[in-house]
Design an enzyme around this catalytic site. Structure first.
Site, PDB file in Angstrom:
ATOM      1  N   TYR A  11       0.818  -1.213   0.000  1.00 50.00           N
ATOM      2  CA  TYR A  11       0.000   0.000   0.000  1.00 50.00           C
ATOM      3  C   TYR A  11       0.863   1.280   0.000  1.00 50.00           C
ATOM      4  CZ  TYR A  11      -2.892   3.627   2.149  1.00 50.00           C
ATOM      5  OH  TYR A  11      -3.507   4.812   2.455  1.00 50.00           O
ATOM      6  N   LEU A  33       5.169 -10.354  -2.706  1.00 46.77           N
ATOM      7  CA  LEU A  33       3.737 -10.342  -3.064  1.00 46.77           C
ATOM      8  C   LEU A  33       2.876 -11.092  -2.046  1.00 46.77           C
ATOM      9  CD1 LEU A  33       3.908 -10.733  -6.969  1.00 46.77           C
ATOM     10  CD2 LEU A  33       3.773  -8.638  -5.608  1.00 46.77           C
ATOM     11  N   ASN A  91       9.704 -11.838  10.193  1.00 44.89           N
ATOM     12  CA  ASN A  91       9.509 -10.960   9.034  1.00 44.89           C
ATOM     13  C   ASN A  91       9.903  -9.509   9.303  1.00 44.89           C
ATOM     14  OD1 ASN A  91       8.748 -11.413   6.335  1.00 44.89           O
ATOM     15  ND2 ASN A  91       7.029 -10.024   6.637  1.00 44.89           N
ATOM     16  N   THR A 116       6.787   3.352  13.129  1.00 43.49           N
ATOM     17  CA  THR A 116       5.370   3.531  13.433  1.00 43.49           C
ATOM     18  C   THR A 116       5.153   4.280  14.744  1.00 43.49           C
ATOM     19  OG1 THR A 116       3.376   2.306  14.064  1.00 43.49           O
ATOM     20  CG2 THR A 116       5.434   1.211  14.472  1.00 43.49           C
ATOM     21  N   TYR A 140       4.183  -5.873  17.585  1.00 36.40           N
ATOM     22  CA  TYR A 140       4.489  -5.170  16.326  1.00 36.40           C
ATOM     23  C   TYR A 140       5.311  -3.903  16.609  1.00 36.40           C
ATOM     24  CZ  TYR A 140       3.618  -1.844  12.557  1.00 36.40           C
ATOM     25  OH  TYR A 140       3.769  -0.885  11.590  1.00 36.40           O
ATOM     26  N   PHE A 168       2.049   7.851  11.435  1.00 34.78           N
ATOM     27  CA  PHE A 168       0.802   7.689  12.186  1.00 34.78           C
ATOM     28  C   PHE A 168      -0.162   6.924  11.266  1.00 34.78           C
ATOM     29  CE2 PHE A 168       1.208   9.660  16.414  1.00 34.78           C
ATOM     30  CZ  PHE A 168       2.591   9.756  16.378  1.00 34.78           C
ATOM     31  N   LEU A 189      -9.462   1.468  10.090  1.00 36.57           N
ATOM     32  CA  LEU A 189     -10.817   2.019  10.027  1.00 36.57           C
ATOM     33  C   LEU A 189     -11.216   2.466   8.616  1.00 36.57           C
ATOM     34  CD1 LEU A 189     -13.395   3.094  11.409  1.00 36.57           C
ATOM     35  CD2 LEU A 189     -12.167   5.251  11.796  1.00 36.57           C
ATOM     36  N   ARG A 281     -11.478  -2.123  22.667  1.00 34.78           N
ATOM     37  CA  ARG A 281     -10.405  -3.101  22.440  1.00 34.78           C
ATOM     38  C   ARG A 281      -9.296  -2.831  23.439  1.00 34.78           C
ATOM     39  NH1 ARG A 281      -9.167  -2.791  16.088  1.00 34.78           N
ATOM     40  NH2 ARG A 281      -8.753  -0.677  16.782  1.00 34.78           N
TER      41      ARG A 281
HETATM   42  N1  LIG Z   1      -0.249   1.426   6.890  1.00 32.35           N
HETATM   43  C1  LIG Z   1       0.031   2.136   7.990  1.00 32.35           C
HETATM   44  O1  LIG Z   1      -0.827   2.884   8.517  1.00 32.35           O
HETATM   45  C2  LIG Z   1       1.407   2.038   8.625  1.00 32.35           C
HETATM   46  C3  LIG Z   1       1.652   2.773   9.799  1.00 32.35           C
HETATM   47  C4  LIG Z   1       2.919   2.700  10.372  1.00 32.35           C
HETATM   48  C5  LIG Z   1       3.924   1.947   9.785  1.00 32.35           C
HETATM   49  N2  LIG Z   1       3.649   1.224   8.667  1.00 32.35           N
HETATM   50  C6  LIG Z   1       4.751   0.431   8.085  1.00 32.35           C
HETATM   51  O2  LIG Z   1       4.871   0.755   6.714  1.00 32.35           O
HETATM   52  C7  LIG Z   1       5.316  -0.379   5.964  1.00 32.35           C
HETATM   53  C8  LIG Z   1       4.400  -0.585   4.776  1.00 32.35           C
HETATM   54  O3  LIG Z   1       3.069  -0.746   5.255  1.00 32.35           O
HETATM   55  P1  LIG Z   1       1.853  -0.937   4.251  1.00 32.35           P
HETATM   56  O4  LIG Z   1       0.682  -0.318   4.910  1.00 32.35           O
HETATM   57  O5  LIG Z   1       2.222  -0.508   2.878  1.00 32.35           O
HETATM   58  O6  LIG Z   1       1.695  -2.519   4.304  1.00 32.35           O
HETATM   59  P2  LIG Z   1       1.476  -3.569   3.120  1.00 32.35           P
HETATM   60  O7  LIG Z   1       1.212  -4.862   3.786  1.00 32.35           O
HETATM   61  O8  LIG Z   1       0.485  -3.060   2.136  1.00 32.35           O
HETATM   62  O9  LIG Z   1       2.889  -3.596   2.417  1.00 32.35           O
HETATM   63  C9  LIG Z   1       3.956  -4.388   2.849  1.00 32.35           C
HETATM   64  C10 LIG Z   1       4.589  -5.003   1.600  1.00 32.35           C
HETATM   65  O10 LIG Z   1       5.730  -5.733   1.993  1.00 32.35           O
HETATM   66  C11 LIG Z   1       5.722  -6.998   1.327  1.00 32.35           C
HETATM   67  N3  LIG Z   1       6.476  -7.902   2.207  1.00 32.35           N
HETATM   68  C12 LIG Z   1       6.183  -8.266   3.488  1.00 32.35           C
HETATM   69  N4  LIG Z   1       7.121  -9.087   3.955  1.00 32.35           N
HETATM   70  C13 LIG Z   1       8.051  -9.255   2.962  1.00 32.35           C
HETATM   71  C14 LIG Z   1       9.250  -9.993   2.843  1.00 32.35           C
HETATM   72  N5  LIG Z   1       9.710 -10.751   3.843  1.00 32.35           N
HETATM   73  N6  LIG Z   1       9.919  -9.938   1.666  1.00 32.35           N
HETATM   74  C15 LIG Z   1       9.462  -9.189   0.642  1.00 32.35           C
HETATM   75  N7  LIG Z   1       8.330  -8.453   0.698  1.00 32.35           N
HETATM   76  C16 LIG Z   1       7.636  -8.484   1.852  1.00 32.35           C
HETATM   77  C17 LIG Z   1       4.254  -7.362   1.171  1.00 32.35           C
HETATM   78  O11 LIG Z   1       4.011  -8.255   0.105  1.00 32.35           O
HETATM   79  C18 LIG Z   1       3.644  -5.982   0.896  1.00 32.35           C
HETATM   80  O12 LIG Z   1       3.648  -5.698  -0.495  1.00 32.35           O
HETATM   81  C19 LIG Z   1       5.355  -1.534   6.951  1.00 32.35           C
HETATM   82  O13 LIG Z   1       6.683  -1.689   7.371  1.00 32.35           O
HETATM   83  C20 LIG Z   1       4.495  -1.063   8.105  1.00 32.35           C
HETATM   84  O14 LIG Z   1       4.911  -1.612   9.323  1.00 32.35           O
HETATM   85  C21 LIG Z   1       2.422   1.257   8.070  1.00 32.35           C
END
Ligand SMILES: NC(=O)c1ccc[n+]([C@@H]2O[C@H](COP(=O)([O-])OP(=O)(O)OC[C@H]3O[C@@H](n4cnc5c(N)ncnc54)[C@H](O)[C@@H]3O)[C@@H](O)[C@H]2O)c1
Length: 333
Positions: A11, A33, A91, A116, A140, A168, A189, A281
């Site tokens: 994302y 993926l 992971n 995060t 996490y 955030f 949400l 929660r």
């Molecule tokens: N979405 C949020 O609100 C948020 C908030 C704080 C931090 N983050 C951090 O941002 C990063 C991205 O989050 P996101 O929301 O895009 O999540 P997401 O799950 O959409 O994206 C993560 C991507 O990493 C890939 N992936 C996971 N493990 C892998 C591995 N071992 N090898 C190769 N690819 C791998 C997945 O296929 C996915 O495409 C994460 O590290 C997450 O902890 C996200």
């Protein structure tokens, strides 16, 4: 300039990739993926399907000698991390340590890390700033804290400089709909509310109605994903210009309650969002917002796309492309 983006099919990663390409960088994506979509990786980027845990895949990805790594590939479901911590140990912690070891072996010395707000745990004051105590309340959040500690050591011992971006609540989508598929199984949400608006889900469960907030529901700081993406570019420039390490919060300073989100979604989509209140929660702070003053001062970054109406409009645009491509709310920002 070539940048390696792990998790670039996810994302936030797919938006970061677009931002980099639009700014003239060459981009290589490493993603297994497991949660991402190849369709979401801009075709101008080189895509390697591979796992960060696999040393051969890491070696292949780093053989392009990137100028920096932007490391987003990880799991992010806080609730799941409390039930299956070992998944997150591998992971999030082991994979990132393997990445750092492979980077030092390949002579790649800059990393931008996706951290995060969960590293802070319950806020002792608001808005939370970078001086706030670090005390994660879920595994996490602990994994991200553990990596930040390791980044400091790898910087000292191996000369890897880093920016850790503490996001955030990421929300919204690319306004030009270049990211075509919505996240898989999001627990957040806004994606859930969008699924209800588009008829994919029936009802929203709101966890708690008696918090000490104006309408009794929890307040969060929603940051548009394109604003997050631009911060990565600024972080990269910072590493090039200063070479220092940096840990910085990314948010808007504004909070929206669950009911604010529901009301605004009804306004933008013209669809009802049925909801019911259920028990609180465990581990949900009533309010969580940040100040972006450090990001403004050091990175010259501030959010420009994160008005709630715009965030919702860009999400609705993905779900309803035919009817909403010219949605006025989207064009206004
Ligand atoms: N979405 C949020 O609100 C948020 C908030 C704080 C931090 N983050 C951090 O941002 C990063 C991205 O989050 P996101 O929301 O895009 O999540 P997401 O799950 O959409 O994206 C993560 C991507 O990493 C890939 N992936 C996971 N493990 C892998 C591995 N071992 N090898 C190769 N690819 C791998 C997945 O296929 C996915 O495409 C994460 O590290 C997450 O902890 C996200």
């Amino acid at each position: 300039m070539n940048i390696l983006v792990t998790g670039g099919a996810g994302y936030i990663g797919s938006h970061v990739v677009i931002e980099l390409l639009d700014s003239g960088y060459d981009v290589t994506v490493l993603d297994d993926l497991s949660l991402g979509f190849e369709e979401n990786v801009d075709r101008r980027a080189e895509f390697i399907e591979g796992n960060i845990l696999n040393e051969q895949d890491l070696e292949t990805a780093l053989s392009i000698q990137p100028d920096a790594v932007i490391h987003l590939g990880a799991w992010k479901a806080a609730g799941e991390s409390m039930i299956y911590p070992e998944k997150y140990t591998y992971n999030n912690i082991v994979a990132t340590l393997k990445l750092l070891i492979a980077m030092s072996k390949a002579g790649v010395s800059k990393i931008i890390f996706s951290s995060t707000a969960a590293v802070y745990g319950y806020p002792e004051y608001l808005p939370v700033d970078e001086l706030h105590r670090i005390d994660p309340i879920n595994y996490y959040g602990y994994t991200k804290m553990a990596i930040e500690e390791n980044l400091k050591w790898y910087s000292k011992l191996k000369g890897i400089s880093f920016v850790s971006l503490r996001y955030f609540n990421a929300a919204g989508y690319d306004a030009q709909s270049r990211v075509v598929k919505m996240e898989r199984n999001s627990q957040n949400l806004l994606p859930i509310v969008m699924e209800i608006a588009s008829g994919k889900r029936d009802i929203l469960e709101i966890f708690g109605s008696d918090y000490d907030t104006p309408d009794g529901t929890c307040i969060r700081d929603y940051i548009h994903v394109s604003d997050l993406a631009s911060a990565h570019l600024k972080a990269y420039n910072f590493l090039n210009q200063c070479g220092d390490n940096l840990i910085v919060n990314l948010g808007t300073g504004d909070g929206h309650s669950v009911l604010d989100v529901v009301k605004k979604t009804v306004e933008v989509t013209k669809h009802q969002i049925p909801y019911k209140f259920v028990d609180r929660r465990v581990g949900d702070p009533e309010s969580l917002t940040t100040s972006f003053s450090l990001a403004k001062k050091v990175l010259n970054w501030s959010p420009v796309h994160s008005e709630l109406r715009y965030i919702i409009g860009t999400m609705w645009n993905i779900l309803q492309p035919k009817t909403n491509l010219l949605h006025p709310e989207i064009e206004s920002s």
